[in-house]
Structures are given as C-alpha cells and as structure tokens.
Design a protein around this motif. Sequence first.
Motif, PDB file in Angstrom:
ATOM      1  N   UNK A  58       0.573  -0.998   0.203  1.00  0.00           N
ATOM      2  CA  UNK A  58       0.203   0.293   0.133  1.00  0.00           C
ATOM      3  C   UNK A  58       0.678   1.372  -0.270  1.00  0.00           C
ATOM      4  N   UNK A  59       1.599   1.352   1.192  1.00  0.00           N
ATOM      5  CA  UNK A  59       2.852   3.268   1.257  1.00  0.00           C
ATOM      6  C   UNK A  59       3.535   2.623  -0.039  1.00  0.00           C
ATOM      7  N   UNK A  60       3.918   1.582  -1.077  1.00  0.00           N
ATOM      8  CA  UNK A  60       5.002   1.819  -1.686  1.00  0.00           C
ATOM      9  C   UNK A  60       3.978   2.983  -3.206  1.00  0.00           C
ATOM     10  N   UNK A 117       9.529   1.520   7.987  1.00  0.00           N
ATOM     11  CA  UNK A 117       9.311   2.837   8.120  1.00  0.00           C
ATOM     12  C   UNK A 117       7.510   2.825   7.319  1.00  0.00           C
ATOM     13  N   UNK A 118       7.869   1.535   6.039  1.00  0.00           N
ATOM     14  CA  UNK A 118       6.029   1.570   5.610  1.00  0.00           C
ATOM     15  C   UNK A 118       4.947   1.605   6.462  1.00  0.00           C
ATOM     16  N   UNK A 119       5.586   0.582   6.743  1.00  0.00           N
ATOM     17  CA  UNK A 119       4.140   0.438   8.150  1.00  0.00           C
ATOM     18  C   UNK A 119       3.649   1.570   8.899  1.00  0.00           C
ATOM     19  N   UNK A 120       4.621   2.415   9.580  1.00  0.00           N
ATOM     20  CA  UNK A 120       4.639   3.759   9.987  1.00  0.00           C
ATOM     21  C   UNK A 120       3.968   4.431   9.497  1.00  0.00           C
ATOM     22  N   UNK A 121       4.247   4.518   8.210  1.00  0.00           N
ATOM     23  CA  UNK A 121       4.109   5.493   7.565  1.00  0.00           C
ATOM     24  C   UNK A 121       2.700   5.796   7.165  1.00  0.00           C
ATOM     25  N   UNK A 122       2.317   3.529   6.014  1.00  0.00           N
ATOM     26  CA  UNK A 122       0.580   3.727   6.285  1.00  0.00           C
ATOM     27  C   UNK A 122       0.214   3.970   7.002  1.00  0.00           C
ATOM     28  N   UNK A 125      -3.446  -3.674  -3.183  1.00  0.00           N
ATOM     29  CA  UNK A 125      -3.981  -3.701  -3.798  1.00  0.00           C
ATOM     30  C   UNK A 125      -5.491  -2.830  -3.414  1.00  0.00           C
ATOM     31  N   UNK A 126      -6.233  -3.286  -3.097  1.00  0.00           N
ATOM     32  CA  UNK A 126      -7.714  -2.669  -2.391  1.00  0.00           C
ATOM     33  C   UNK A 126      -7.923  -1.538  -2.013  1.00  0.00           C
TER      34      UNK A 126
END
Length: 497
Positions: free
Chosen positions: A47-49, A176-181, A267-268
């Motif tokens: 998701x975050x990417x 970092x993606x997990x926190x940013x999401x 993706x959803x």
Amino acid sequence: MLLWFVIIYWLISVAIGLYAATRVHNTKDFAVAGRHLPFYMVTATVFATWFGSETVLGIPATFLDEGLHGIVADPFGSSMCLILVGLFFAAPLYRMNLLTIGDFYKKRYGRGVEVLTTLAIVISYLGWVGAQITALGLVFNVVSAGEISQTAGMWIGSMTILVYTIFGGMWAVAITDFLQMIIIVLGMLWIGNEISGQVGGVGVVIDHARAAGKFEFWPAADAKQIIAFAAAWMTMMFGSIPQQDVFQRVQSSKTEKIAVWGSVLGGSLYFFFAFVPMFLAYSATLIDPDMVARLKEGDSQMILPTLVLQHAPLFAQVMFFGALLSAIKSCASATLLAPSVTFSENILRPMFPHLSDRRQLRMMRIVTFTFTIIVTLYAMNSEASIFKMVENAYQVTLVSAFVPLAFGIYWRRATNQGALMAIFLGIGVWISVLVAGGEDPFFPAQFAGLLASLFGMVAGSLMPQFVHHDPHIHDQLRHGHHAAAQTHHAEHVHHHS
C-alpha cells in the motif's frame, strides 16, 4: 511551527530506518528482508509504496481537469495491477525463490533476455523516482513558505532517504512503510473529516461533482477514444507487473499465502484510499473557487497543499503534510532500492563471478548511492508533471518485459527466441510510433508496442529455433527441480524401452 513539526517527523523516521539497518547481515536481508515479513507488513508495504506523490498531488489535479475518465491509469489501472500480481504472479514467482525479477528472465530465457529486461526495468524507474523527488522539493518549498527552494528541497529529501535505504535496504523500507501507512491513513481521514465539515458533508461534494460531470468514466462509443482508454488502463495495469518493487514485496513475504493476499489486500486498500485526496481537491472548488481557478492556470498540483495551508487548523496541517511526506518517502525509498538491487544482481554481478556476499552487499549500496544522484539530477531537469512522469515510466516495461514474464510463467512453449523477438519488436514499434505517430496517433505508442511484443513472442516461439532453448526449463521453474527430474527420468526410461 509547521516546518518544525515536519523536521522532527522527518528525523524520527530516518532514525527508525537506521534502526532497521541492524537487521541487515547479507544481500538477501538487504534485497528481500530475508523473506521474513509477516502479513500486516507486506500489506502495508504494498500500500505505502504505491501511495506516492502522484496519489496525493498528481491524481487529484488530473481529476479536477478531466474527471474519472482522466485517471483510468491510476488508481484504476495500478490497483488492478497489484490485485493481478497477487492472484496470478505471486505464487509461482514466490516458489522460484529468486532475489530479483531479472533472475526470472535469466533462468527462463538466458543471459541476453535478462540484460535487456533488467535495463528496461531500471530505466523505467527514472520517471517514477523522479516524480517522488520532484514532490519532495515541492513540499519542502511549501512548508517552509518559500524559504527552502524546490531544488534544495529535492536534495534534502533524496539524501535523507538515501541514508536509511543504503544501510537498511528492504528491512528499513518495510518497517518505515508500516509506520507511514498508519500516518497516511490517519492523516487523510482526519483532514477529510476537517474539510468535509467546512462544505456541509461528504454528500454535498459528491452531488456537486456528479452535477459537474466529473463521474463520467467510460469513453464515448468511438474507436479511437476506446483504444486510448484501454491503452491508458493497460500501461499501469500490465506495465507495472514486471517491476522489481512489486516483486520484492512478493519475495519478502514469510509464506506463499502472505505473498498472494498481501498484494491483493494492499492493492484494494490503495484503490479506496486514493479517492480521499480527490475528494479533498474537489472540496477546494467549493471552499475557495478563486484559488482553484488561479492554480489551474499555473500548477494544479498545488491546489491541495494550498487548500490545507489556507483553510485548515495547524494540527490538521501537520497531519496532512505528515501523511504526504510519508507517502512520498515510502514510495521513494522503495523505488530507489528496487532498481539498484536488480542492476547490481543482474548486470554487474555476472561480470564479477567470484564476488563474496559481503562485497556484493557493498556493491548494491554503491549502486543505490549512484542511482539516487542520477535520479535527483533527472528530477531537477524534467519538465513533466508528476502524474505524467509516473504514467510514462511504465510504457518501457509494458512493451518489453510484460509479455516475456506472463508467457514465461503460463505458456510452456515460450522460448528464448520468442522472448528476444517480443522485446525487440515491442520496443521497436513503440519507439517508431512515438517518433513518427505525430501528436495524437490512432494507436497510442505503448498499445502498438504491446501488440507487437505479443506477436513477437508467439511467432518467435513457434518458428524454427535459431537460439538454444531447454524445453524442460518451464517445468523446473514452475514446480521446482523435483518434478522436472521426474519427467526427465520418465522420458529417459521411455527412450530406452
């Protein structure tokens, strides 16, 4: 005040990325997080990417100009891409246990195809990462009220992201993606609530947009328009499938099931959340029509940041810019890592066959550094809008790498010769239509290139073979060496009897 919040948030996330670097001990940790990521992390990093600058700045600007019809490539095409990857590509690719997408082409078709597709994939990232860095420059410029120039903002942004990506690799990107999401989701919902309060609720905005004809999605019943519509959709939907960042998320998963459903759910989620920035940008036309009219003349990507700065309280501003920076950073770190890893592994490493794992890790880091410098320079000198940069990025992989990947997994008779013809015809036709097709060709260049690539694959595989090809390779890749050995043994027995 806002600038200080942004700086503190920025420093905390760089520190977290550097903490993640303590988990990197070899190239597998660096490239695919040692294949240890749990379900929630894979979903978050998918998701975050993808939730990058174009989702917050590019798509809403295009939506205001052209309505739903203009954004068929993203989010419609791009979210479908992630769902298709989950349903059709994640499981077979995960079973192959490869480090990069280039490794698939090497094992299935040999060195020539590996080099050509890897180069196409690396080149396609210039546009995507360039878009993120352009957006970082924009954000630093806006948040500092012009004190930091866009160019300085680009360098500050790209260099700080480089710091944790170069040390932490995929582990740093995933954590970092997990926190940013979390920050993206909370920030977007908070600011959405704040803005909808000012216009009298969500329903008011939706009714207004419908009345203005912004929900027209399907093209008119005209051949040229239908082809253009399909081409825009396919560019993102198929062109982003053979990409190293998508592949890295699949390969980093702990199990095959996580690889499949992490992509589908990521993706959803991306699809539904991409509508929040569009809702916000459209609200701006009701809250401050003069500002929108002025910025549409100049830079429509600025509508959303300006709306938040002028019409939202400080906390909502912090939430919005925190979410925007999170979106850009998660996207940029992933897209810097992906091409660097695949270039090191598939182009450079075969030149140094006796390289130790430690030296190879160092090489990946040097390539990441070099790529960051090149992309920042490219972003500084590019005239294209963020949305266009991203959309154009995928044409390269659509016409060269998609057909060999799909046919390599699902068509047993696909050969090395077919793959080479698919690449040369796809790129050749794409470039010639771009050069000779004029401003508005009947067949968009990437669509013509995709058809040529399909033709090349089928014709090249069915013709007499002039390039060496091992017919057992497909079974080996799909079902592991065990199954291939059994077929080989059965044929051997049959031959002797």
